[in-house]
Design a protein around this motif. Structure first.
Motif, mmCIF file in Angstrom:
data_model
loop_
_atom_site.group_PDB
_atom_site.id
_atom_site.type_symbol
_atom_site.label_atom_id
_atom_site.label_comp_id
_atom_site.label_asym_id
_atom_site.label_seq_id
_atom_site.Cartn_x
_atom_site.Cartn_y
_atom_site.Cartn_z
ATOM 1 N N ALA A 1 0.827 -1.210 0.000
ATOM 2 C CA ALA A 1 0.000 0.000 0.000
ATOM 3 C C ALA A 1 0.862 1.262 0.000
ATOM 4 C CB ALA A 1 -0.929 -0.008 1.211
ATOM 5 N N CYS A 2 1.938 1.240 0.775
ATOM 6 C CA CYS A 2 2.849 2.401 0.793
ATOM 7 C C CYS A 2 3.522 2.585 -0.561
ATOM 8 C CB CYS A 2 3.893 2.221 1.889
ATOM 9 S SG CYS A 2 3.239 2.372 3.571
ATOM 10 N N LEU A 3 3.964 1.481 -1.145
ATOM 11 C CA LEU A 3 4.610 1.561 -2.457
ATOM 12 C C LEU A 3 3.645 2.083 -3.509
ATOM 13 C CD1 LEU A 3 6.908 0.986 -4.433
ATOM 14 C CD2 LEU A 3 6.094 -1.393 -4.570
ATOM 15 N N ARG A 4 2.426 1.593 -3.471
ATOM 16 C CA ARG A 4 1.439 2.056 -4.442
ATOM 17 C C ARG A 4 1.148 3.548 -4.255
ATOM 18 N NH1 ARG A 4 -4.926 0.413 -5.192
ATOM 19 N NH2 ARG A 4 -5.173 1.560 -7.140
ATOM 20 N N GLY A 5 1.008 3.964 -2.999
ATOM 21 C CA GLY A 5 0.755 5.382 -2.743
ATOM 22 C C GLY A 5 1.892 6.260 -3.243
ATOM 23 N N LEU A 6 3.135 5.837 -3.003
ATOM 24 C CA LEU A 6 4.305 6.596 -3.450
ATOM 25 C C LEU A 6 4.326 6.713 -4.968
ATOM 26 C CD1 LEU A 6 7.080 7.930 -3.016
ATOM 27 C CD2 LEU A 6 8.074 5.624 -3.010
ATOM 28 N N LEU A 7 4.101 5.590 -5.659
ATOM 29 C CA LEU A 7 4.123 5.611 -7.119
ATOM 30 C C LEU A 7 3.030 6.516 -7.681
ATOM 31 C CD1 LEU A 7 4.855 1.883 -8.079
ATOM 32 C CD2 LEU A 7 6.362 3.857 -8.405
ATOM 33 N N ASN A 8 1.841 6.463 -7.101
ATOM 34 C CA ASN A 8 0.740 7.280 -7.603
ATOM 35 C C ASN A 8 0.986 8.769 -7.376
ATOM 36 O OD1 ASN A 8 -1.818 5.862 -8.762
ATOM 37 N ND2 ASN A 8 -1.105 4.488 -7.138
ATOM 38 N N VAL A 9 1.515 9.130 -6.202
ATOM 39 C CA VAL A 9 1.830 10.542 -5.943
ATOM 40 C C VAL A 9 2.894 11.031 -6.929
ATOM 41 C CG1 VAL A 9 2.871 12.128 -4.286
ATOM 42 C CG2 VAL A 9 1.122 10.514 -3.524
ATOM 43 N N TRP A 10 3.925 10.210 -7.131
ATOM 44 C CA TRP A 10 5.004 10.581 -8.045
ATOM 45 C C TRP A 10 4.484 10.705 -9.483
ATOM 46 C CZ3 TRP A 10 9.272 12.944 -8.648
ATOM 47 C CH2 TRP A 10 10.162 12.652 -9.681
ATOM 48 N N TYR A 11 3.623 9.763 -9.884
ATOM 49 C CA TYR A 11 3.081 9.798 -11.242
ATOM 50 C C TYR A 11 2.235 11.055 -11.458
ATOM 51 C CZ TYR A 11 0.250 8.520 -15.309
ATOM 52 O OH TYR A 11 -0.390 8.530 -16.525
ATOM 53 N N ARG A 12 1.366 11.380 -10.508
ATOM 54 C CA ARG A 12 0.510 12.563 -10.658
ATOM 55 C C ARG A 12 1.344 13.854 -10.650
ATOM 56 N NH1 ARG A 12 -3.339 10.577 -13.402
ATOM 57 N NH2 ARG A 12 -4.059 8.618 -12.485
ATOM 58 N N LEU A 13 2.401 13.872 -9.842
ATOM 59 C CA LEU A 13 3.283 15.039 -9.845
ATOM 60 C C LEU A 13 3.962 15.193 -11.214
ATOM 61 C CD1 LEU A 13 4.715 17.352 -8.358
ATOM 62 C CD2 LEU A 13 6.425 15.688 -7.590
ATOM 63 N N CYS A 14 4.435 14.084 -11.754
ATOM 64 C CA CYS A 14 5.079 14.133 -13.076
ATOM 65 C C CYS A 14 4.080 14.539 -14.156
ATOM 66 C CB CYS A 14 5.686 12.775 -13.412
ATOM 67 S SG CYS A 14 7.109 12.314 -12.390
ATOM 68 N N ARG A 15 2.855 14.073 -14.052
ATOM 69 C CA ARG A 15 1.833 14.446 -15.030
ATOM 70 C C ARG A 15 1.557 15.945 -14.973
ATOM 71 N NH1 ARG A 15 0.207 14.003 -18.576
ATOM 72 N NH2 ARG A 15 -2.029 13.635 -18.668
ATOM 73 N N ALA A 16 1.667 16.506 -13.767
ATOM 74 C CA ALA A 16 1.339 17.925 -13.594
ATOM 75 C C ALA A 16 2.449 18.845 -14.100
ATOM 76 C CB ALA A 16 1.058 18.208 -12.123
ATOM 77 N N VAL A 17 3.698 18.421 -13.993
ATOM 78 C CA VAL A 17 4.803 19.334 -14.293
ATOM 79 C C VAL A 17 5.572 18.989 -15.563
ATOM 80 C CG1 VAL A 17 5.071 19.859 -11.842
ATOM 81 C CG2 VAL A 17 6.470 18.054 -12.875
ATOM 82 N N LEU A 18 5.430 17.770 -16.071
ATOM 83 C CA LEU A 18 6.180 17.365 -17.266
ATOM 84 C C LEU A 18 5.270 17.381 -18.491
ATOM 85 C CD1 LEU A 18 8.239 14.352 -15.843
ATOM 86 C CD2 LEU A 18 9.020 16.700 -16.202
#
Length: 452
Positions: free
Chosen positions: A69-86
């Motif tokens: 669950a922690c790994l999934r949460g980390l990946l999703n936060v990172w993915y959404r951040l990358c989607r927002a800025v890249l």
């Protein structure tokens, strides 16, 4: 006593993959398991986890569930951040955990995508306990590139894709690329559907539990899956937990190359006088308690008589997880120069079919194997005269093959191969064409330097 020749042992670098789906499609998975339930062999309760056998009835530990669950949460936060800025690019990302080097399929597909106006990024890395930290950092790079891509192609289960919360399933009448998230196409690394895999074989002695598969969201987030022939589509739909309408039959570049190599083999002069090359290639048995008939045949040593008198040269090629610590060339390298393949349930038989290399099946445990993990293509039904359950009968057939006195039943072999391949004259870039068609034909977007 005849001479004892040195034995050549080959150990291929073959990735290990396992499939499943998310809880939203779990009902379909349960229906598959229930339909097969009467003929299944459940996993022993003292064996747990992917890669170590089945885990039926054991559940998932709280620490493991919390870690995922922690790994999934980390990946999703990172993915959404990358989607927002890249920026989103006209980019195709090809991801693999099969090896540390891009496969032939990925190399060719990358070139075909570039020819259609896309940029192509290939990222390949195997995960092991030794490189877990490095792979974690690599996974963050994969996630960032995924956020910038319009299309992602994978050839096995990849947690970076499956653990994310993505909107990838196509709707009727809609172009996939109009979604915010990339189109994901699973092309799978093996031809055909010989043995049961993915969701077909969870909760058996040869695979992980359904609960573990659900926790890891195995084979979640596929827009499309690609198989090698129409007769495989149902098995792939079951294995990946997706509607059969989203499974398409397309030949991969590796298929076309093997066909060309097979034609070249036919054009060569027939074997004249020299020893026949016989390759033994057992499939991987994931459960330590599973029978291993070909390993037992190897240990018994009676096969050595095939080399007496120089009639045959024998090569054994075990999976690296079965024979650790010994190096060697790959099974496919050995297959290229062999005259006959002997296997139990390895999908390498389909490469042999394309090359025109005849095959025999040594399957004394076939009744058990039908239950765990299960068979999609049953050799005893499709090609009974190529199947052997007795060591003496197998060796007699091999001696006949080596001496040229056995009339090989090619009609049965072709029937087995037809379970995996269609008669097709499709161009060798048909898969790339299909993928590009899901993206409005590859219209130009901003391009940039996201590199693997």
């Amino acid at each position: 006593m005849g001479r004892t020749r040195p034995v050549r042992l080959l150990f291929p670098r073959v990735g290990l993959w396992r499939g499943a789906m998310d809880s939203g499609e779990a009902k379909a998975a349960r229906e598959v398991r229930e339909a097969r339930g009467a003929n299944r062999e459940e996993a022993p309760r003292n064996v747990a986890g992917p890669g170590s056998g089945g885990a039926h009835g054991m559940g998932v530990s709280r620490p493991k569930a919390a870690a995922v669950a922690c790994l999934r949460g980390l990946l999703n936060v990172w993915y959404r951040l990358c989607r927002a800025v890249l920026p989103r690019r006209n980019q195709v990302l090809l991801l693999s955990r099969q090896s540390d080097e891009p496969s032939y399929d990925f190399q060719v597909l990358a070139g075909q995508f570039r020819a259609r106006g896309f940029s192509a990024v290939v990222m390949a890395k195997r995960l092991s306990r030794k490189n877990a930290l490095a792979y974690g950092l690599f996974a963050l790079r994969q996630t960032a590139c995924l956020a910038q891509s319009r299309l992602c192609v994978i050839d096995g289960y990849n947690p970076v894709v499956s653990l994310l919360s993505l909107d990838v399933a196509p709707d009727a009448g809609q172009i996939d690329a109009r979604r915010a998230d990339p189109v994901v196409i699973q092309i799978w690394h093996a031809f055909g559907a010989f043995k049961a895999f993915g969701r077909q074989s969870t909760d058996t002695a040869e695979n992980c539990s359904g609960q573990t598969a659900d926790l890891l969201r195995m084979h979640k987030n596929y827009s499309w899956a690609v198989c090698s022939g129409e007769r495989c589509r149902e098995a792939y739909a079951q294995a990946f937990g997706m509607p059969i309408e989203r499974v398409v039959a397309k030949e991969r570049p590796w298929c076309f190359k093997l066909k060309r190599l097979g034609e070249a083999r036919k054009a060569k002069p027939s074997h004249a006088g020299g020893p026949r090359g016989i390759l033994f290639a057992p499939t991987l048995r994931k459960n330590p308690d599973s029978p291993r008939p070909l390993s037992e045949l190897y240990e018994a040593g009676a096969w050595r008589r095939l080399e007496d008198g120089g009639a045959a040269t024998v090569i054994w090629s075990f999976h690296p997880l079965e024979r650790k610590g010994r190096a060697g060339a790959s099974t496919l390298d050995a297959l290229m120069t062999s005259d006959l393949l002997v296997t139990d349930y390895s999908s390498v038989v389909f490469e042999a079919c394309l090359l025109g290399v005849p095959t025999l099946f040594y399957v004394p445990d076939i009744d058990r194997y039908r239950r765990s993990p299960g068979l999609n293509a049953d050799p005893a039904t499709l090609c009974p005269n190529l199947c052997f359950t007795d060591e003496a009968a197998l060796l007699e057939a091999l001696e006949g093959f080596a001496s040229g006195t056995w009339d090989y039943p090619w009609d049965e072999y072709r029937r087995f191969g037809a379970s995996a391949f269609d008669e097709s004259d499709a161009p060798d870039d048909a898969l790339a064409d299909f993928a590009a068609s899901r993206l409005d034909g590859g219209r130009t977007m901003d391009d940039g330097p996201c590199k693997a």
